[in-house]
Design a protein around this motif. Sequence first.
Motif, PDB file in Angstrom:
ATOM      1  N   ILE A  14     -10.926  -4.906  -7.210  1.00  0.00           N
ATOM      2  CA  ILE A  14      -9.499  -4.685  -6.927  1.00  0.00           C
ATOM      3  C   ILE A  14      -9.265  -4.529  -5.427  1.00  0.00           C
ATOM      4  N   LEU A  15      -8.179  -5.157  -4.955  1.00  0.00           N
ATOM      5  CA  LEU A  15      -7.829  -5.113  -3.538  1.00  0.00           C
ATOM      6  C   LEU A  15      -6.372  -4.707  -3.363  1.00  0.00           C
ATOM      7  N   ILE A  16      -6.115  -3.825  -2.388  1.00  0.00           N
ATOM      8  CA  ILE A  16      -4.747  -3.496  -1.979  1.00  0.00           C
ATOM      9  C   ILE A  16      -4.514  -4.115  -0.601  1.00  0.00           C
ATOM     10  N   LEU A  17      -3.433  -4.902  -0.482  1.00  0.00           N
ATOM     11  CA  LEU A  17      -3.061  -5.494   0.810  1.00  0.00           C
ATOM     12  C   LEU A  17      -1.827  -4.770   1.349  1.00  0.00           C
ATOM     13  N   GLU A  18      -1.941  -4.214   2.547  1.00  0.00           N
ATOM     14  CA  GLU A  18      -0.823  -3.502   3.172  1.00  0.00           C
ATOM     15  C   GLU A  18      -0.466  -4.198   4.480  1.00  0.00           C
ATOM     16  N   ARG A  19       0.833  -4.481   4.674  1.00  0.00           N
ATOM     17  CA  ARG A  19       1.247  -5.211   5.880  1.00  0.00           C
ATOM     18  C   ARG A  19       1.187  -4.340   7.141  1.00  0.00           C
ATOM     19  N   GLY A  20       1.399  -3.027   7.000  1.00  0.00           N
ATOM     20  CA  GLY A  20       1.450  -2.145   8.167  1.00  0.00           C
ATOM     21  C   GLY A  20       0.092  -1.609   8.576  1.00  0.00           C
ATOM     22  N   LYS A  21       0.131  -0.784   9.632  1.00  0.00           N
ATOM     23  CA  LYS A  21      -1.141  -0.223  10.106  1.00  0.00           C
ATOM     24  C   LYS A  21      -1.492   1.069   9.364  1.00  0.00           C
ATOM     25  N   GLU A  22      -0.539   1.585   8.561  1.00  0.00           N
ATOM     26  CA  GLU A  22      -0.788   2.790   7.758  1.00  0.00           C
ATOM     27  C   GLU A  22      -0.386   2.541   6.316  1.00  0.00           C
ATOM     28  N   VAL A  23      -1.056   3.221   5.386  1.00  0.00           N
ATOM     29  CA  VAL A  23      -0.662   3.147   3.972  1.00  0.00           C
ATOM     30  C   VAL A  23       0.099   4.431   3.609  1.00  0.00           C
ATOM     31  N   LEU A  24       0.836   4.377   2.506  1.00  0.00           N
ATOM     32  CA  LEU A  24       1.502   5.553   1.928  1.00  0.00           C
ATOM     33  C   LEU A  24       2.460   6.258   2.906  1.00  0.00           C
ATOM     34  N   LEU A  31      -1.679 -15.896   0.636  1.00  0.00           N
ATOM     35  CA  LEU A  31      -1.960 -16.305   2.017  1.00  0.00           C
ATOM     36  C   LEU A  31      -1.552 -15.206   2.984  1.00  0.00           C
ATOM     37  N   THR A  32      -2.492 -14.764   3.820  1.00  0.00           N
ATOM     38  CA  THR A  32      -2.162 -13.834   4.907  1.00  0.00           C
ATOM     39  C   THR A  32      -2.465 -14.554   6.221  1.00  0.00           C
ATOM     40  N   ALA A  33      -2.272 -13.890   7.350  1.00  0.00           N
ATOM     41  CA  ALA A  33      -2.419 -14.537   8.655  1.00  0.00           C
ATOM     42  C   ALA A  33      -3.809 -15.132   8.862  1.00  0.00           C
ATOM     43  N   ASP A  34      -4.847 -14.365   8.492  1.00  0.00           N
ATOM     44  CA  ASP A  34      -6.192 -14.868   8.803  1.00  0.00           C
ATOM     45  C   ASP A  34      -7.094 -15.077   7.593  1.00  0.00           C
ATOM     46  N   THR A  35      -6.621 -14.716   6.407  1.00  0.00           N
ATOM     47  CA  THR A  35      -7.459 -14.864   5.208  1.00  0.00           C
ATOM     48  C   THR A  35      -6.626 -15.330   4.025  1.00  0.00           C
ATOM     49  N   ASP A  36      -7.207 -16.180   3.193  1.00  0.00           N
ATOM     50  CA  ASP A  36      -6.587 -16.536   1.913  1.00  0.00           C
ATOM     51  C   ASP A  36      -7.355 -15.797   0.817  1.00  0.00           C
ATOM     52  N   PHE A  37      -6.612 -15.279  -0.147  1.00  0.00           N
ATOM     53  CA  PHE A  37      -7.226 -14.564  -1.264  1.00  0.00           C
ATOM     54  C   PHE A  37      -6.832 -15.239  -2.564  1.00  0.00           C
ATOM     55  N   ASN A  70      -2.777  -4.029   7.933  1.00  0.00           N
ATOM     56  CA  ASN A  70      -2.402  -5.130   8.851  1.00  0.00           C
ATOM     57  C   ASN A  70      -2.582  -6.509   8.219  1.00  0.00           C
ATOM     58  N   HIS A  71      -2.254  -6.598   6.941  1.00  0.00           N
ATOM     59  CA  HIS A  71      -2.371  -7.873   6.218  1.00  0.00           C
ATOM     60  C   HIS A  71      -1.046  -8.247   5.551  1.00  0.00           C
ATOM     61  N   PRO A  72      -0.026  -8.617   6.363  1.00  0.00           N
ATOM     62  CA  PRO A  72       1.233  -9.041   5.735  1.00  0.00           C
ATOM     63  C   PRO A  72       1.041 -10.351   4.967  1.00  0.00           C
ATOM     64  N   VAL A  73       1.631 -10.400   3.786  1.00  0.00           N
ATOM     65  CA  VAL A  73       1.495 -11.601   2.954  1.00  0.00           C
ATOM     66  C   VAL A  73       2.503 -12.650   3.410  1.00  0.00           C
ATOM     67  N   ARG A  74       1.990 -13.861   3.685  1.00  0.00           N
ATOM     68  CA  ARG A  74       2.853 -14.962   4.132  1.00  0.00           C
ATOM     69  C   ARG A  74       3.392 -15.768   2.954  1.00  0.00           C
ATOM     70  N   ASP A  75       2.544 -15.880   1.908  1.00  0.00           N
ATOM     71  CA  ASP A  75       2.985 -16.653   0.740  1.00  0.00           C
ATOM     72  C   ASP A  75       2.154 -16.293  -0.484  1.00  0.00           C
ATOM     73  N   LEU A  76       2.744 -16.551  -1.642  1.00  0.00           N
ATOM     74  CA  LEU A  76       2.090 -16.318  -2.930  1.00  0.00           C
ATOM     75  C   LEU A  76       2.310 -17.574  -3.761  1.00  0.00           C
ATOM     76  N   GLY A 121       0.808  -1.219   0.000  1.00  0.00           N
ATOM     77  CA  GLY A 121       0.000   0.000   0.000  1.00  0.00           C
ATOM     78  C   GLY A 121       0.837   1.264   0.000  1.00  0.00           C
ATOM     79  N   GLY A 122       1.795   1.314  -0.919  1.00  0.00           N
ATOM     80  CA  GLY A 122       2.624   2.514  -1.071  1.00  0.00           C
ATOM     81  C   GLY A 122       2.271   3.248  -2.354  1.00  0.00           C
ATOM     82  N   ALA A 123       3.165   4.130  -2.778  1.00  0.00           N
ATOM     83  CA  ALA A 123       2.926   4.961  -3.961  1.00  0.00           C
ATOM     84  C   ALA A 123       2.633   4.120  -5.209  1.00  0.00           C
TER      85      ALA A 123
END
Length: 411
Positions: free
Chosen positions: A36-46, A155-161, A139-145, A16-18
């Motif tokens: 369309i979905l943006i997944l950002e690992r941190g608590k803030e974007v940009l 794959l994220t901690a609590d959801t698969d997309f 708060n959705h860090p990606v664990r695997d692709l 979720g950056g520039a």
Amino acid sequence: MTGKPEHHYDIIIIGGGAAGFFTAINAAEMMPAAKILILERGKEVLTKVRISGGGRCNVTHAEFVPNELSKNYPRGEKELRGPFHTFMTGDTISWFAERGIELKIEEDGRMFPVSDSSETIINCFLTETSRLGIKVLKNHPVRDLQKAGELWKILTADTDFTAKKVLVATGSNPKIWEILNNLGHSIVPAVPSLFTFNIQDERIKDLPGLSTRASIKVVGEKLKGEGPLLITHWGMSGPAILKLSAWGARELNERSYKFSIMVNWLPGYSSEEMTESLMELKMVHPKQQCGTYAQFELPKRLWRNLVKAASIDETTIWANLNKKQLQNLSRQLTECVFNVNGKSTFKEEFVTAGGLALKEVNFKTFESKLHKDLYFAGEVLNIDAITGGFNFQNAWTGGFLAAKAMASGNA
């Protein structure tokens, strides 16, 4: 099956950056029906946008010739030439203007929003994602692709997309580089770029804040540059030093940031030419004390320190200087050697050289050459630039071309 809920999208953007936001917005405009979905690992974007340019956001640089623009990228110069012919500075200015944001050009070519606030850019992105129905999950860090048939599984901690297309815009994120490496991509190890030089030296000790134009070369390397040099409390900074650090990121890392630089305080003069000029000064101002008046338009305090470093008392008159003293002063002015012992990060804008190997990317589309429907934008790639808005321009260009490729592939 993990038992976690699974959600499907047309496009998922990791990061979720520039680059991530710019790609998402352009893709949504080109494909209005796309989910369309943006997944950002941190608590803030940009977050990097917020601190860029001291909180003003250095959006791009006023260089309007593609081949000239690409020369500001120590890694990526060749690869970005083509993309810049499709989307570059003028397109960036128009893109923001269409959304009510006017950019201004500063003396050094850097471009900022007229508001002088990075919040203007952040608000624009957030407004656009909201207007276009783009979902943003923090708060959705990606664990695997993983590849799952025709789809990508994230794959994220609590959801698969799952998604038909995935764009990775995670900047210098070692975890994501590791995931890409597991998918068969080569990763060039990251080393710091854009840093200042730590130098303890009597000749510059009392000169913090002094800025002057100089040419610099690293002793024992082909690295050289010219431009404004800024003396700081810890050594040297300014555009000339930052350019050297960017172009020499790997070589200087291999030397553990212990090396010597040769500074020519009067670019254009060789040591021999300088000796001749000093002999002329001796004839023109025989009775003048050599330390009293700075010559060649050099800052007075720097001139005095260099006279002293040449073992000349500043009260000595020019007529009394011998040839050896003139040669010493000439060397201090044109071949002034400083020992560098370490580096400091340039402001908060930590930039690295390294990332996904460029030979594995199609730069017409920013798509992986190894995996269909996997795209990249921004500093996740082994592309970095000198300071001045160029790293953002790479993000905008890559994001736009990737969005265009994803949209045309969806038609």
